[in-house]
Design a protein around this motif. Structure first.
Motif, PDB file in Angstrom:
ATOM      1  N   ARG A 121      93.858  34.384  40.887  1.00  0.00           N
ATOM      2  CA  ARG A 121      94.297  32.975  40.919  1.00  0.00           C
ATOM      3  C   ARG A 121      93.520  32.211  42.000  1.00  0.00           C
ATOM      4  O   ARG A 121      93.052  31.092  41.779  1.00  0.00           O
ATOM      5  N   HIS A 122      93.337  32.848  43.156  1.00  0.00           N
ATOM      6  CA  HIS A 122      92.572  32.222  44.246  1.00  0.00           C
ATOM      7  C   HIS A 122      91.124  31.987  43.804  1.00  0.00           C
ATOM      8  O   HIS A 122      90.569  30.908  44.018  1.00  0.00           O
ATOM      9  N   ILE A 123      90.527  33.022  43.205  1.00  0.00           N
ATOM     10  CA  ILE A 123      89.114  32.913  42.816  1.00  0.00           C
ATOM     11  C   ILE A 123      88.950  31.797  41.777  1.00  0.00           C
ATOM     12  O   ILE A 123      88.066  30.946  41.905  1.00  0.00           O
ATOM     13  N   ASP A 124      89.848  31.768  40.793  1.00  0.00           N
ATOM     14  CA  ASP A 124      89.767  30.720  39.773  1.00  0.00           C
ATOM     15  C   ASP A 124      89.917  29.336  40.396  1.00  0.00           C
ATOM     16  O   ASP A 124      89.231  28.385  40.016  1.00  0.00           O
ATOM     17  N   ALA A 125      90.845  29.241  41.351  1.00  0.00           N
ATOM     18  CA  ALA A 125      91.087  27.939  41.982  1.00  0.00           C
ATOM     19  C   ALA A 125      89.820  27.445  42.676  1.00  0.00           C
ATOM     20  O   ALA A 125      89.486  26.255  42.626  1.00  0.00           O
TER      21      ALA A 125
END
Ligand code: ADP
Ligand code: MG
Ligand code: ZN
Length: 476
Positions: free
Chosen positions: A231-235
């Motif tokens: 989720r962090h990487i996508d954000a």
């Protein structure tokens, strides 16, 4: 853009301590309660005017954990009040340690698929647990049994780089604490807050972190880390959302995390020193006492078992059950051979328990009784089969092994001539069986063997009886 990211994780792990009573009152500890609100008194239910009394054992177990994790033990340690309101916290504050935690600056080395990894321990502090809310129908109930059960919280630096490292660390803490008698680490007794951020590989700066609260299963922790780091990487990569520092919860069903609240700051908790509790001073003498009582580090202990010839599989069983490893250690201390004793416990006792639908946790054999059986077998006074019979009686009915042995006549040494005369008379009394055997019915010999065993009440070694019998019949 196809940047590679590094995952950064720091853990706050709460462990319920294995004490007989709570941290600030004499109510029973974590394993006592049977019904809700069984173990509650005016002090731990927050009645006005009640004062905390420190449980000395909590300090000793926290220091032991600190020694195992190579921490500095702070000789001056104090408690603070952390204020927040929630119905499971009857005082509306939690007694914890902020300013002078008991242990700081430790380190633990993990064996991972990428080689050895050092994880720095920032601190270990003592605190009380909160109660439990139980929701049912239109009502919510509060159970104060867990209120004031002692915890240690182990805070790491943000040194983990993968879910694998996190799980390896938690498993290591678990076996350490179980084998050290610090905690039973059963389901729910070890709970983690998992702090996660990501950063481009090679970057020195940390990213925005989120904290996933109160995770009790290692498997869920692994899934939560995978979901949250992605989720962090996508954000960052796709600008799907803006990352903010916040507290999240993991939903086991969907496998996703959800925002709970913005990250509290220290000011939100209005910490202040708890004037009801004196500072604790750990002097040299007390520290030495705790050090002397501290069990060996698990790596050393496992190595010691390995050198004694105990197999890796048996070592795993021993390291995951404190009760069993101390039974082994105590029996060895009474003069029994370690490898042999491991067999008596992990094969023979385990077999008897399994047959009765029980587990090692039900095993009540003392080292004294076990060593008495093993020594009698080793001395040759009884054979191993008789030893096993006595063990069954000890495990199932807690008899005294020496007395039981006498009562059943097992202690009468059967000399070779007595065995021979029994065999001779069995042969003499069964001419038909001998004839059958001679005619090729090999099974006929088994009946004779059974009669001999019955006469001798199992007191002689079956292998010896069989051999003697066979020789005699063959030479007839
Ligand atoms: P706080 O006081 O806000 O709880 P701490 O410094 O006590 O913050 O850190 C709490 C936990 O968060 C520690 O385990 C720490 O290692 C971890 N942590 C801190 N910064 C990060 C980060 N950027 N990424 C991942 N974990 C972090
Ligand atoms: Mg913190
Ligand atoms: Zn109480």
């Amino acid at each position: 853009m196809n940047m590679k990211y590094e995952i950064v994780i720091g853990l706050e792990t709460h462990v319920e301590l294995n004490t007989n009573s709570k941290i600030f009152c004499s109510c029973g500890g974590h394993s006592s309660p049977k019904e809700p609100n069984d173990c509650v008194c005016p002090a731990c239910s927050g009645m006005p005017g009640m004062l905390p009394v420190m449980n000395k054992r909590v300090v000793e177990l926290a220091v032991t954990a600190g020694l195992m994790l190579n921490c500095n033990i702070n000789r001056y340690t104090t408690f603070d009040k952390k204020n927040y309101y929630y119905p499971d916290l009857p005082c509306a504050y939690q007694i914890t340690q902020l300013n002078h935690p008991i242990c700081t600056d430790g380190c633990v080395t993990l064996k991972t698929s990428e080689g050895a990894r050092d994880i720095r321990i920032k601190q270990i502090h003592m605190e009380e647990d909160a109660g439990k809310l139980v929701h049912g129908g239109n009502s919510s109930f509060v159970d104060f049994n867990r209120t004031s059960v002692p915890l240690i919280e182990i805070v790491t630096q943000p040194d983990f780089r993968s879910a694998e490292e996190v799980v390896t660390y938690l498993n290591k803490l678990k076996s350490m604490f179980i084998s050290g008698g610090i905690s039973e680490c059963e389901e729910g007794a070890m709970r983690c807050d998992v702090n996660i951020s990501v950063r481009p590989e090679g970057s020195e700066e940390f990213g925005v972190r989120t904290e996933i609260k109160n995770m009790a299963s290692f498997e869920a922790i692994e899934r939560a880390i995978r979901y949250e780091s992605q989720r962090h990487i996508d954000a960052i990569e796709f600008e799907t959302e803006e990352l903010v520092q916040e507290t999240r919860r993991f939903d086991d069903v969907s496998g996703k995390t959800f925002a709970m609240r913005n990250k509290e700051t220290e000011a939100d908790y209005r910490y202040f020193p708890d004037a009801n509790l004196m500072p604790i001073i750990i002097d040299d003498e007390w520290l030495e006492e705790i050090k002397a009582a501290k069990p060996e580090a698990i790596d050393e202990k496992a190595e010691q078992y390995r050198l004694a010839g105990i197999s890796d599989k048996e070592i795993d069983m021993l390291m995951s059950n404190h009760k069993i490893s101390s039974l082994l250690d105590d029996t060895v201390a009474l003069g029994c051979n370690p490898k042999d004793t491991a067999g008596w416990i992990l094969t023979d006792c385990a077999g008897i328990l399994r047959k009765d639908g029980k587990t090692f946790n039900d095993l009540a054999v003392t080292a004294e009784k076990l060593s008495a059986i093993i020594k009698t077998v080793d001395s040759g006074d009884i054979n191993r089969n008789i030893g096993k019979k006595i063990l069954i009686a000890v495990v199932e009915s807690d008899v005294d092994p020496v007395q039981y042995c006498k009562e059943n006549g097992f202690d009468k040494k059967v000399d070779a001539s007595a065995v021979e005369s029994v065999i001779d008379s069995v042969i003499a009394n069964n001419p038909q069986a001998i004839a059958d055997y001679k005619a090729g019915k090999t099974k006929a010999l088994m009946a004779l063997f059974g009669s001999c065993m019955k006469e001798l009440k199992g007191a002689a070694d079956p292998a010896v009886i069989k051999e003697l019998l066979e020789n005699k019949v063959k030479n007839m």
